[in-house]
Design an enzyme around this catalytic site. Structure first.
Site, PDB file in Angstrom:
ATOM      1  N   ALA A   1       0.840  -1.204   0.000  1.00 34.10           N
ATOM      2  CA  ALA A   1       0.000   0.000   0.000  1.00 34.10           C
ATOM      3  C   ALA A   1       0.874   1.252   0.000  1.00 34.10           C
ATOM      4  CB  ALA A   1      -0.925  -0.023   1.211  1.00 34.10           C
TER       5      ALA A   1
ATOM      6  N   THR B   1       1.185   4.380  -0.961  1.00 37.65           N
ATOM      7  CA  THR B   1       0.889   5.746  -0.483  1.00 37.65           C
ATOM      8  C   THR B   1       0.691   5.775   1.041  1.00 37.65           C
ATOM      9  OG1 THR B   1      -1.459   5.466  -0.978  1.00 37.65           O
ATOM     10  CG2 THR B   1      -0.108   6.516  -2.672  1.00 37.65           C
ATOM     11  N   ASP B   2       0.405   4.613   1.628  1.00 36.37           N
ATOM     12  CA  ASP B   2       0.289   4.543   3.088  1.00 36.37           C
ATOM     13  C   ASP B   2       1.643   4.690   3.789  1.00 36.37           C
ATOM     14  OD1 ASP B   2      -2.352   4.076   2.675  1.00 36.37           O
ATOM     15  OD2 ASP B   2      -2.445   2.158   3.715  1.00 36.37           O
ATOM     16  N   TYR B   3       2.726   4.531   3.035  1.00 37.41           N
ATOM     17  CA  TYR B   3       4.047   4.729   3.641  1.00 37.41           C
ATOM     18  C   TYR B   3       4.465   6.188   3.505  1.00 37.41           C
ATOM     19  CZ  TYR B   3       3.934  -0.096   1.780  1.00 37.41           C
ATOM     20  OH  TYR B   3       3.547  -1.352   1.392  1.00 37.41           O
TER      21      TYR B   3
ATOM     22  N   PRO C   1       1.763   9.347   5.708  1.00 37.12           N
ATOM     23  CA  PRO C   1       1.807   9.633   7.147  1.00 37.12           C
ATOM     24  C   PRO C   1       2.809  10.723   7.530  1.00 37.12           C
ATOM     25  CG  PRO C   1       1.849   7.268   6.772  1.00 37.12           C
ATOM     26  CD  PRO C   1       1.963   7.911   5.424  1.00 37.12           C
TER      27      PRO C   1
END
Lengths: 405, 413
Positions: A172, A174-176, A179
């Site tokens: 995932a 863009t989840d890295y 944030p």
């Protein structure tokens, strides 16, 4: 108590779930922010269903992914579909400095917990919404996960081999990325409120944040009309540059020669001084032109060596090289061990659990990662009694009404 | 949000994204470049493919909202000037090899005696200390050393990186958060500190906690083009469409199972599968596979069913259905499609920056978040080499024109 840790005075009411939101509030918790996560047994955090799991066994309390993202946080299970649950939420808003949420747009409005409603409850509240595409626009309601946001933001078409379908970055993506922007926006908004007394609403599109990691390619299009494509491991500026096979199964060595001197050293280490004089490889331009022949020669050498050995041989002479490390090697990596990257925490169901530590060090006020991520509703009593000051009768009534689930 | 604060940036391509984020948030950022310009200006692509320090798109990408001065910090006069700037600064960001700035008296210990409130941020490949602290590095090396690389790519080929370098962007963005935490603390204590960011540790976030498989005694994730492989289970993400590819999260369980059920209903409606296939237990399907109640071969057959279906649709048709029916499908977009996206246009995402030195204006990716009280603004296009030398050395530091000319003559500015 408040100021013995860098964010000891910061109180966060956290409605986010899965990865993008929790990864941001985890960093703030590491440095002392009080983070109360709201969960619901009616709508389990998908993060609890994502591995790696303890002993490979799936289960809502077995997810190492969830524990890694939620260490140090408090957990309250609350049924927000009921008014009594929303009343508890509003009490927590009065307590909080910051409210975060990552539902699809509309969800908080339906519950009467959108920014317009929350600022009535607490005028200087800072509220941050983070979702894939942002709160407005024709795709606002597109729900999904960070791998789909990465696909729709160009990361997939830029990752893989030119002669194959796009591979995409792992997981995932863009989840890295997102944030970091979430946490930075929260900290900057707190700074602004400290000076002016003003809160605000922050609308974060994870796709829009993540696109900042592709800016050189985006500018190549807006300036030249060129739409860059995936190019394997080739680099426009460097050769040799790639991932080469090492001895063993699925073992690889990354090499990135950045200077002529490094190229000469590589030839020496490979015991191929002849290559140093080969016209095909005499300059960077020549090496880029004869990349395939070059890669074949380098691979013939790397195949003869274990990745860690080749890494040591090359790094000892200043040539950029690294074994392509898997979890087992990362867990034994002397550098990560030296940096305290892996932190063992006591955890009631499994005895101990392992999470990642802070990714940076503050010299005077270091991170403290001390408490395992919560089991569902672990801190209901603490949050209601100690943070909100509810009396036992009120807590019992909420429990009896099924609000605390 | 950060307008009262000044940031001095001594970094190269390893760290300059950090101060750009601080600049986007309002800080006054000064890039301090060696005479002749930062080495990052030598990285392409270049405007019209002609290498020139003021025409690197790579430089443009990470240096808006900053001013630029040139200064030779290896000279003692240059060090005196830098110390004057440090006395009035709130943040200093550097990305040199650990210990390298000590030779110039510009390490944290030295500058902290001059300005105890200074937040001093170091961004390095592996951190300030440890056995790999002095390793030679690059984007690819850090990706290899930190975990995501082994997980990325086709399983019959070597691991592969994102073609646009990512590692230092992770480190720099992480550094911004770290700097702001130290800043928050400084408001109470009055003291700055040394912030030590390791790119390796920052990039490890991109393993999605897969780095923890070994200590948790779980199976390692393995790369499988466009998806992930856990044991024999190959979870596919990239699927063919008529005109390219789409990403579909074809997965199961309480959260994702309902999406898969809706996709199978659509596939059934269009007669690409039978009722029994449509009506599988999508909520419990993963458990059925793990326990062997459902053979893996059947799961492989399902993927062929889905593929046969998606091949008959365009990316746009599949995405429209995703929005209308609530499916986990997204088009795999090209860079051109991203820039022309109707969603980004509707949100007024792209920001046009004038480049008067080239007589043109171009669209840049816009605000990373929309902040209601303090909107992110793009106040300055990326600076040319030493563009603000006069402004800063004369108007702010107070050198005379003669003094500045002298510094330039001696190659210090």
């Amino acid at each position: 108590m408040a100021h013995d840790r860098p964010l000891g005075d910061v109180k966060i009411l956290d409605f986010t779930w899965v990865m993008a939101g929790p990864a941001a509030t985890r960093v703030l918790a590491d440095y002392g922010a009080t983070v109360v996560r709201i969960e619901s047994t009616h709508r389990l955090d998908t993060g609890r269903t994502i591995g790696p799991f303890h002993d490979g066994q799936p289960g809502v309390e077995h997810s190492g992914f969830f524990q890694n993202l939620n260490a140090g946080k408090f957990d309250l299970t609350l049924d927000l579909s009921q008014e009594a649950g929303r009343e508890v939420a509003r009490d927590l808003v009065r307590w909080a400095d910051v409210v975060t949420e990552s539902f699809s747009p509309k969800v908080m409005r339906v519950w009467g917990l959108d920014y317009a409603a929350l600022r009535q409850v607490k005028p200087d509240i800072i509220m941050l919404s983070t979702c894939l595409m942002g709160q407005s626009g024709p795709w606002a309601q597109f729900a999904g996960f960070g791998n789909l946001a990465a696909a729709i933001s160009g990361f997939f078409s830029l990752t893989g081999w030119p002669d194959r379908p796009p591979a995409g970055p792992f997981g995932a993506y863009t989840d890295y990325v997102a944030p970091r922007f979430t946490a930075a926006a929260i900290l900057a908004a707190l700074e602004y409120r400290r000076r002016t007394g003003q809160g605000q609403y922050i609308d974060q599109s994870q796709a829009e944040s993540a696109l900042h990691f592709l800016t050189p390619a985006l500018l190549d299009y807006t300036v030249h009309g060129r739409s860059q494509e995936r190019g394997g491991n080739a680099d426009a500026h460097l050769a040799p540059h790639g991932v080469y096979p090492a001895a063993g199964e699925d073992r690889w060595l990354a090499i990135a020669v950045r200077t002529e001197a490094q190229w000469q050293v590589l030839c020496e280490v490979m015991q191929r001084p002849d290559l140093g004089h080969d016209w095909r490889f005499a300059t960077l331009a020549a090496r880029l032109m004869h990349r395939e022949a070059l890669d074949t020669i380098v691979a013939a050498w790397t195949q003869e060596h274990r990745a860690q050995e080749a890494e040591a041989m090359l790094q000892a002479r200043g040539v950029p090289a690294s074994a392509v490390q898997n979890s087992q090697e990362l867990y034994g990596d002397p550098q990560l061990i030296h940096r305290g990257h892996f932190v063992q925490l006591a955890e009631p169901l499994h005895g101990t659990t392992t999470v990642e530590g802070s990714r940076f060090k503050l010299s005077r006020t270091p991170a403290r990662v001390e408490r395992a991520g919560p089991t569902l509703g672990r801190d209901n009593q603490y949050v209601l009694e100690t943070i909100l000051g509810y009396n036992p009768e009120r807590i019992a009534a909420l429990t009896a009404a099924g609000i605390l689930r | 949000m950060l307008s009262p604060y000044r940031v001095l940036d001594l970094t190269t391509e390893r760290g300059m994204f950090c101060s750009q984020i601080l600049g986007d948030l309002g800080a006054d950022v000064i890039m301090i470049e060696p005479p002749g310009g930062s080495p990052a200006r030598r990285l392409g692509p270049f405007y019209r493919d002609v290498p020139h320090p003021d025409r690197s798109l790579f430089w443009w990408a990470f240096n808006r909202n900053k001013r630029s001065i040139t200064l030779d910090i290896t000279s003692s006069d240059g060090q005196v000037i830098l110390r004057r700037l440090v006395a009035g600064a709130h943040f200093l960001i550097e990305s040199d090899t650990p210990g390298a700035l000590t030779a110039y008296g510009l390490d944290y210990a030295n500058l902290a005696t001059l300005n105890p409130a200074l937040v001093y941020v170091s961004i390095t490949p592996f951190g300030q200390d440890g056995p790999k602290a002095h390793y030679a590095d690059s984007d690819l090396i850090i990706l290899a050393a930190s975990g995501p690389l082994i997980l990325t790519g086709d399983d019959d080929r070597p691991p592969v990186r994102v073609s646009v370098p990512q590692a230092y962007l992770h480190a720099s963005a992480e550094a911004t958060v770290a700097a702001l935490i130290a800043h928050h603390e400084r408001q109470y204590s009055g003291h700055g500190q040394h912030v030590d960011v390791s790119a390796q540790q920052a990039v490890a976030q991109a393993t999605q906690s897969g780095i923890l498989a070994t200590p948790l005694n779980a199976e390692e994730f393995q790369r499988f083009s466009g998806g992930v492989r856990v044991g024999e289970l190959r979870i596919r993400l990239v699927w063919p469409a008529q005109d390219g590819y789409v990403g579909i999260l074809y997965f199961f369980g309480a959260a994702i199972g309902p999406f898969t059920r809706r996709l199978m209903e659509w596939i059934y409606e269009e007669r690409f599968c039978d009722e029994a296939t449509r009506d599988k237990n999508w909520l419990a399907y993963i458990e059925l596979l793990i326990t062997g109640q459902e053979p893996l071969a059947e799961y492989e057959r399902l993927k062929l069913v889905v593929e046969a279906f998606t091949q008959t649709k365009t990316k746009a048709e599949l995405f429209r259905a995703a929005l209308e029916r609530g499916l986990l499908i997204a088009p795999v977009t090209t860079i051109a499609e991203v820039v022309e996206s109707p969603q980004l246009a509707a949100r007024d995402y792209w920001q046009r920056l004038e480049h008067p030195e080239l007589g043109q204006a171009w669209r840049y990716p816009g605000a990373f978040a929309q902040c209601s009280a303090t909107p992110i603004t793009y106040r300055r296009r990326p600076p040319t080499v030493g563009e603000h030398n006069r402004e800063i050395y004369m108007d702010e530091i107070g050198f005379t024109a003669q003094q500045l000319a002298d510094l330039q003559h001696r190659g210090i500015v």
